[in-house]
Write a protein that holds these residues in place. Structure first.
Motif, PDB file in Angstrom:
ATOM      1  N   VAL B 303      -1.277  -6.776  -0.942  1.00  0.00           N
ATOM      2  CA  VAL B 303      -2.378  -6.932  -1.814  1.00  0.00           C
ATOM      3  C   VAL B 303      -2.163  -5.917  -3.056  1.00  0.00           C
ATOM      4  CG1 VAL B 303      -4.820  -6.754  -2.418  1.00  0.00           C
ATOM      5  CG2 VAL B 303      -3.978  -7.359  -0.073  1.00  0.00           C
ATOM      6  N   ILE B 304      -2.021  -4.585  -3.032  1.00  0.00           N
ATOM      7  CA  ILE B 304      -1.873  -3.846  -4.284  1.00  0.00           C
ATOM      8  C   ILE B 304      -1.000  -4.349  -5.165  1.00  0.00           C
ATOM      9  CG2 ILE B 304      -1.165  -1.520  -4.971  1.00  0.00           C
ATOM     10  CD1 ILE B 304      -2.742  -0.342  -2.671  1.00  0.00           C
ATOM     11  N   GLU B 305       0.136  -4.618  -4.598  1.00  0.00           N
ATOM     12  CA  GLU B 305       1.628  -4.949  -5.373  1.00  0.00           C
ATOM     13  C   GLU B 305       1.281  -6.350  -6.065  1.00  0.00           C
ATOM     14  OE1 GLU B 305       3.386  -2.886  -6.057  1.00  0.00           O
ATOM     15  OE2 GLU B 305       4.414  -1.806  -4.347  1.00  0.00           O
ATOM     16  N   PHE B 306       0.592  -7.191  -5.430  1.00  0.00           N
ATOM     17  CA  PHE B 306       0.084  -8.367  -6.059  1.00  0.00           C
ATOM     18  C   PHE B 306      -0.755  -8.354  -7.196  1.00  0.00           C
ATOM     19  CE2 PHE B 306      -2.753 -12.163  -5.922  1.00  0.00           C
ATOM     20  CZ  PHE B 306      -1.882 -13.163  -6.416  1.00  0.00           C
ATOM     21  N   ALA B 307      -1.907  -7.480  -6.835  1.00  0.00           N
ATOM     22  CA  ALA B 307      -2.747  -7.045  -8.077  1.00  0.00           C
ATOM     23  C   ALA B 307      -2.061  -6.445  -9.321  1.00  0.00           C
ATOM     24  CB  ALA B 307      -3.965  -6.189  -7.536  1.00  0.00           C
ATOM     25  N   GLY B 308      -1.112  -5.433  -8.767  1.00  0.00           N
ATOM     26  CA  GLY B 308      -0.197  -4.818  -9.983  1.00  0.00           C
ATOM     27  C   GLY B 308       0.559  -5.808 -10.733  1.00  0.00           C
ATOM     28  N   GLY B 309       1.065  -6.900  -9.830  1.00  0.00           N
ATOM     29  CA  GLY B 309       1.817  -7.725 -10.486  1.00  0.00           C
ATOM     30  C   GLY B 309       0.952  -8.712 -11.785  1.00  0.00           C
ATOM     31  N   LEU B 310       0.010  -9.098 -11.064  1.00  0.00           N
ATOM     32  CA  LEU B 310      -1.196 -10.010 -12.114  1.00  0.00           C
ATOM     33  C   LEU B 310      -1.234  -8.967 -13.322  1.00  0.00           C
ATOM     34  CD1 LEU B 310      -3.731 -11.612  -9.853  1.00  0.00           C
ATOM     35  CD2 LEU B 310      -1.730 -12.643 -11.247  1.00  0.00           C
ATOM     36  N   LEU B 311      -1.551  -7.768 -13.194  1.00  0.00           N
ATOM     37  CA  LEU B 311      -1.966  -7.039 -14.207  1.00  0.00           C
ATOM     38  C   LEU B 311      -0.831  -6.907 -15.179  1.00  0.00           C
ATOM     39  CD1 LEU B 311      -4.142  -4.756 -15.282  1.00  0.00           C
ATOM     40  CD2 LEU B 311      -2.582  -3.184 -14.594  1.00  0.00           C
ATOM     41  N   PHE B 312       0.372  -6.651 -14.515  1.00  0.00           N
ATOM     42  CA  PHE B 312       1.608  -6.656 -15.540  1.00  0.00           C
ATOM     43  C   PHE B 312       1.755  -7.555 -16.324  1.00  0.00           C
ATOM     44  CE2 PHE B 312       6.285  -7.068 -15.752  1.00  0.00           C
ATOM     45  CZ  PHE B 312       6.370  -5.866 -16.728  1.00  0.00           C
ATOM     46  N   LEU B 313       1.644  -8.941 -15.714  1.00  0.00           N
ATOM     47  CA  LEU B 313       1.847 -10.133 -16.405  1.00  0.00           C
ATOM     48  C   LEU B 313       0.830 -10.168 -17.522  1.00  0.00           C
ATOM     49  CD1 LEU B 313       2.448 -13.070 -13.804  1.00  0.00           C
ATOM     50  CD2 LEU B 313       3.917 -11.997 -15.425  1.00  0.00           C
ATOM     51  N   LEU B 314      -0.352  -9.599 -17.158  1.00  0.00           N
ATOM     52  CA  LEU B 314      -1.524  -9.788 -18.199  1.00  0.00           C
ATOM     53  C   LEU B 314      -1.181  -8.926 -19.586  1.00  0.00           C
ATOM     54  CD1 LEU B 314      -5.289  -9.588 -16.461  1.00  0.00           C
ATOM     55  CD2 LEU B 314      -4.078 -11.203 -18.304  1.00  0.00           C
ATOM     56  N   MET B 315      -0.574  -7.709 -19.264  1.00  0.00           N
ATOM     57  CA  MET B 315      -0.255  -6.612 -20.210  1.00  0.00           C
ATOM     58  C   MET B 315       1.008  -7.319 -21.034  1.00  0.00           C
ATOM     59  SD  MET B 315      -0.305  -3.105 -17.769  1.00  0.00           S
ATOM     60  CE  MET B 315      -0.428  -1.876 -19.224  1.00  0.00           C
ATOM     61  N   LEU B 316       1.774  -8.133 -20.473  1.00  0.00           N
ATOM     62  CA  LEU B 316       2.776  -8.553 -21.102  1.00  0.00           C
ATOM     63  C   LEU B 316       2.227  -9.649 -22.191  1.00  0.00           C
ATOM     64  CD1 LEU B 316       5.735  -9.068 -18.750  1.00  0.00           C
ATOM     65  CD2 LEU B 316       5.845  -7.589 -20.673  1.00  0.00           C
ATOM     66  N   LEU B 317       1.385 -10.472 -21.544  1.00  0.00           N
ATOM     67  CA  LEU B 317       0.885 -11.462 -22.384  1.00  0.00           C
ATOM     68  C   LEU B 317      -0.041 -10.960 -23.505  1.00  0.00           C
ATOM     69  CD1 LEU B 317      -0.182 -14.104 -19.606  1.00  0.00           C
ATOM     70  CD2 LEU B 317       1.537 -14.267 -21.351  1.00  0.00           C
ATOM     71  N   ASN B 318      -0.661  -9.795 -23.184  1.00  0.00           N
ATOM     72  CA  ASN B 318      -1.607  -9.340 -24.246  1.00  0.00           C
ATOM     73  C   ASN B 318      -0.664  -8.583 -25.394  1.00  0.00           C
ATOM     74  OD1 ASN B 318      -3.991 -10.360 -23.404  1.00  0.00           O
ATOM     75  ND2 ASN B 318      -4.656  -8.275 -22.553  1.00  0.00           N
ATOM     76  N   GLY B 319       0.527  -8.277 -24.934  1.00  0.00           N
ATOM     77  CA  GLY B 319       1.387  -7.709 -25.877  1.00  0.00           C
ATOM     78  C   GLY B 319       0.962  -6.157 -26.097  1.00  0.00           C
ATOM     79  N   ARG B 320      -0.258  -5.754 -25.666  1.00  0.00           N
ATOM     80  CA  ARG B 320      -0.475  -4.404 -26.197  1.00  0.00           C
ATOM     81  C   ARG B 320      -1.282  -3.758 -24.974  1.00  0.00           C
ATOM     82  NH1 ARG B 320      -5.069  -4.442 -29.874  1.00  0.00           N
ATOM     83  NH2 ARG B 320      -6.468  -4.120 -28.067  1.00  0.00           N
ATOM     84  N   ARG B 321      -1.989  -2.765 -25.137  1.00  0.00           N
ATOM     85  CA  ARG B 321      -2.621  -1.942 -24.248  1.00  0.00           C
ATOM     86  C   ARG B 321      -3.676  -2.958 -23.482  1.00  0.00           C
ATOM     87  NH1 ARG B 321      -7.464   0.153 -24.994  1.00  0.00           N
ATOM     88  NH2 ARG B 321      -7.278   1.767 -23.745  1.00  0.00           N
ATOM     89  N   PRO B 322      -4.102  -2.955 -22.042  1.00  0.00           N
ATOM     90  CA  PRO B 322      -4.683  -3.730 -21.330  1.00  0.00           C
ATOM     91  C   PRO B 322      -6.348  -3.658 -22.045  1.00  0.00           C
ATOM     92  CG  PRO B 322      -4.493  -1.766 -20.134  1.00  0.00           C
ATOM     93  CD  PRO B 322      -3.708  -1.663 -21.129  1.00  0.00           C
TER      94      PRO B 322
END
Lengths: 252, 322
Positions: B303-322
Motif C-alpha cells: 500500500v505504501i509503495e502504491f501511494a508513493g507511486g501515485l505521489l511520484f506521478l503527481l509530482m512529475l505531472l506538476n513539474g514542481r514541488r508537491p
C-alpha cells in the motif's frame, strides 16, 4: 593583496587561461573587463577556489587558495557567481542569513541577526524579506544574492557580473554601494563587468582581458582609450570626454 | 536560518503536533487488542516497534540527505542501485545454498554481510568523487546502470533455480514489516542512531549544501567531501533498513514530500525530525491499522509503495514541488 602567478587553465583540451601573472593590491574597486570568452569568470572562479587550480599559484593575503581550508577562506573572501541556481523555497531573509554561516556555523544570535538586518536594509530588501525567492523578479533575486555575499562580511568581495538583471536605478545603486564599501569600510571589490562605462565610472583599477590573457592593467584614464579598447574588444568605438569623464560610445 | 521570524514558530507547533500523533500511533500499536501473557506480548510488540521505528528513521533521514545532495526532490536513494544489489545478494544465496539452506543461514552473519557488501559497493562508487570533483549526476547514472546490471543478473539466476526456492526468493524481495528480527534490532539501532546523531550535528551544513555546490564552497563547505560523506551515510542507512525489512522504493519520497508540505521549509533542523515523525506515523500507524482493522488481509508495504507511486506521478505531472 591577491597575487596570481603563472596561472593557466585547460578545460577539455581548450586553453582557457594562458600563463596569467597579476598582482592586485588590497583595497579599492577592481573591474575585470573583456569580450565573451576572455576568461574573466574562469579567473574569478580560480581566485575564489570554486574551480581547482591546475598550474601556478594564487595567494590572497599570503594564503594559497588551494591549500587553505575552505572555512578559513570563507571569512576572507565572498564570491557571487553569474549563474546562481539557488534552491527557490527560501525566504530572502533566510538566504541573506546564509551569508553569516562562515562566522556563525548556522547559529544566529542577536549580533548576527543585526548584521543580517543591516544587509537587508542596505540593499533595499526590507519589504521583500519574508518573500520566497521564487516569487521575486530576476533583479530582486540578484539583489538578494549580492546582499548575501555582502553579509559574509569579508575583506574581499568578488562579484561576477552583478549588474545582470538589474535596472538602471539598481545598477547604479549597486555600483555606488560597492564604491562606498571600498571607500568607507576598506573592502576590496573584484568585479566582472560587461559595461565598460560602469567600469570607467566606478573602478580604481581596470584589468582588460582577451583570449585568456591580460592585455592591460591600469586606471580608467589609462584603459579607456580607443586603440586599446579596439585591441581588447576587436572593434573600433568612439571615446569622448564629457565633463572631464571618459565615456565610451560603443552602441553604434 | 533567520530564527527570529514567526514562521519557524508555526513549524515548531506543527512539529509538536506531529510528535503527538506519532506518540498516539505508538501507544495504539502497543495497547490495542492485548491478550494472553502480557509480558510476552508487550516484549514482542516492543521489539517490532523498535524495528519499525528504526526503518522509519533510516528511510526518512536517507531520503532527506539524498535529496539535499542531489538537489532533486523526486529522487529516492533507491536510485543508487543498493536494493538491486541486495536482491542479487539474496538470489545468489538461494542459488548457492538452496531454499532450505537460505532459510537456515545465520541471520546475524547474513545481516552483517549484506550491510558490508552494500556499504562497500557505495564506497567503491563514491571514492572517485572524494579524489576529484565528479558530477553527482554522473555518479547517480553509474548507480542506475549498475543497478540494472544487478537486476538482470538476479533475474538470470532466478530462472535457473527451483520453483519452490523461487517462491522463497520472491518473499525476500518485498519489504516485510511483519517478521520480527529481534537479533538484528540492536545492531541496526546502533548504526541508525549514530547516523541520526551525525545528520543532526551537521544540520546547518546540510542547509548550506542545499543552496548549490558553488554557493556552499563560497560559504566554506568543502562540497566534494561533504557530499561524499552524506552519500556514504545515506548508503549505510539504506543498507541497514534494507537488511532489516527488505527493499523499499517510494516510502521515503512519500514521507519527505508530506513532511515538507506540513512544515513548509527545507531547513534540516525542522525537516529531519518532521520526516522522521511522518515516517513513524505511517509505518507504526499503518501497521496497527493493518493488524487490527484489516486483519492482515493485505501488506502495508504494498500500500505504501502504491501511494508513493501515485505521489511520484503527481509530482512529475506538476513539474514542481508537491
Amino acid at each position: 593583496m591577491i597575487e596570481i602567478e603563472r596561472v593557466s587553465l585547460q578545460l577539455q583540451g581548450a586553453q582557457i587561461l594562458h600563463d596569467i601573472s597579476l598582482t592586485l593590491p588590497k583595497g579599492g574597486v577592481t573591474a575585470l573587463v573583456g569580450p565573451n570568452g576572455a576568461g574573466k569568470s574562469s579567473l574569478l572562479s580560480l581566485i575564489a577556489r570554486l574551480s581547482p587550480l591546475q598550474t601556478g599559484s594564487i595567494r590572497i593575503d599570503g594564503m594559497p587558495v588551494d591549500a587553505t581550508p575552505g572555512s578559513v577562506l570563507a571569512r576572507r573572501i565572498a564570491i557571487l557567481r553569474q549563474d546562481n541556481a539557488v534552491a527557490s523555497r527560501l525566504r530572502v531573509a533566510e538566504l541573506v542569513g546564509f551569508g553569516r554561516f562562515p562566522h556563525s556555523r548556522g547559529r544566529l544570535d542577536a549580533k548576527e541577526r543585526a548584521l543580517v538586518a543591516e544587509a537587508i536594509a542596505r540593499f533595499d530588501l526590507t519589504d521583500l524579506a519574508d518573500r520566497y525567492l521564487d516569487t521575486l523578479s530576476g533583479g530582486q533575486r540578484q539583489r538578494a544574492l549580492v546582499a548575501m555575499a555582502y553579509c559574509q562580511g569579508t575583506d574581499y568581495l568578488m562579484l561576477d557580473e552583478p549588474l545582470n538583471n538589474l535596472d538602471m536605478r539598481y545598477g547604479r545603486e549597486l555600483m555606488g554601494t560597492l564604491r562606498r564599501l571600498a571607500d568607507g569600510d576598506g573592502r576590496s571589490i573584484l568585479i566582472v563587468l560587461h559595461d565598460i562605462n560602469h567600469a570607467a565610472a566606478y573602478a580604481d583599477r581596470i584589468v582588460a582581458m582577451r583570449c585568456g590573457r591580460v592585455v592591460a592593467v591600469g586606471t580608467a584614464a589609462e584603459i579607456i582609450d580607443a586603440d586599446l579598447l579596439e585591441r581588447v574588444f576587436g572593434f573600433r568605438m568612439r571615446v569622448e570626454s564629457i565633463g572631464g569623464r571618459r565615456v565610451v560610445l560603443h552602441h553604434r | 536560518m533567520a530564527e527570529a521570524r514567526p514562521v519557524p514558530d508555526r513549524a515548531a507547533w506543527r512539529l509538536a503536533a506531529l510528535a503527538a500523533l506519532a506518540l498516539l500511533c505508538v501507544a495504539a500499536f502497543m495497547s490495542i487488542g492485548l491478550r494472553g501473557n502480557l509480558l510476552f506480548v508487550l516484549e514482542l510488540r516492543a521489539m517490532r516497534l523498535a524495528s519499525l521505528i528504526e526503518v522509519a528513521v533510516a528511510v526518512a533521514l536517507a531520503t532527506v540527505l539524498f535529496q539535499t545532495v542531489t538537489a532533486n526532490r523526486i529522487l529516492t536513494p533507491s536510485i543508487m542501485g543498493l536494493d538491486s544489489l541486495y536482491l542479487l545478494c539474496q538470489t545468489v544465496l538461494v542459488f548457492v545454498f538452496g531454499g532450505f539452506g537460505f532459510a537456515n543461514l545465520d541471520a546475524r552473519l547474513k545481516f552483517g554481510g549484506e550491510i558490508a557488501l552494500m556499504v562497500g559497493f557505495s564506497l567503491a562508487l563514491f571514492m572517485p568523487m572524494l579524489r576529484s570533483r565528479i558530477d553527482v549526476m554522473l555518479l547517480l547514472l553509474t548507480g542506475v546502470v549498475l543497478g540494472l546490471l544487478f537486476r538482470s543478473l538476479s533475474s538470470l539466476l532466478a530462472r535457473m533455480i527451483d520453483p519452490n526456492d523461487f517462491a522463497l526468493l520472491q518473499g525476500a524481495s518485498f519489504a516485510d514489516f511483519n517478521t520480527v528480527r529481534a537479533d538484528l534490532v540492536a545492531a541496526g539501532g546502533v548504526v541508525i542512531g549514530v547516523g541520526a546523531l551525525l545528520a543532526w550535528r551537521y544540520r546547518h551544513v546540510l542547509d548550506v549544501m542545499g543552496l548549490a555546490p558553488d554557493t556552499a564552497v563560497g560559504l566554506g563547505v568543502s562540497w566534494s567531501r561533504a557530499a561524499a560523506a552524506a552519500l556514504l551515510l545515506v548508503a549505510s542507512l539504506v543498507a541497514v533498513s534494507t537488511a532489516l525489512v527488505g527493499p523499499i522504493y517510494l516510502f521515503g519520497l512519500l514521507v519527505v514530500a508530506i513532511a515538507e508540505r506540513i512544515v513548509d521549509t527545507r531547513r534540516h533542523a525542522v525537516l529531519l525530525p518532521a520526516a522522521i515523525l511522518v515516517a513513524v506515523v505511517t509505518l507504526v500507524g499503518g501497521q496497527t491499522v493493518f493488524q487490527h482493522v484489516v486483519k492482515g488481509q493485505s501488506a502495508l508495504s504494498v500500500v505504501i509503495e502504491f501511494a508513493g507511486g501515485l505521489l511520484f506521478l503527481l509530482m512529475l505531472l506538476n513539474g514542481r514541488r508537491p
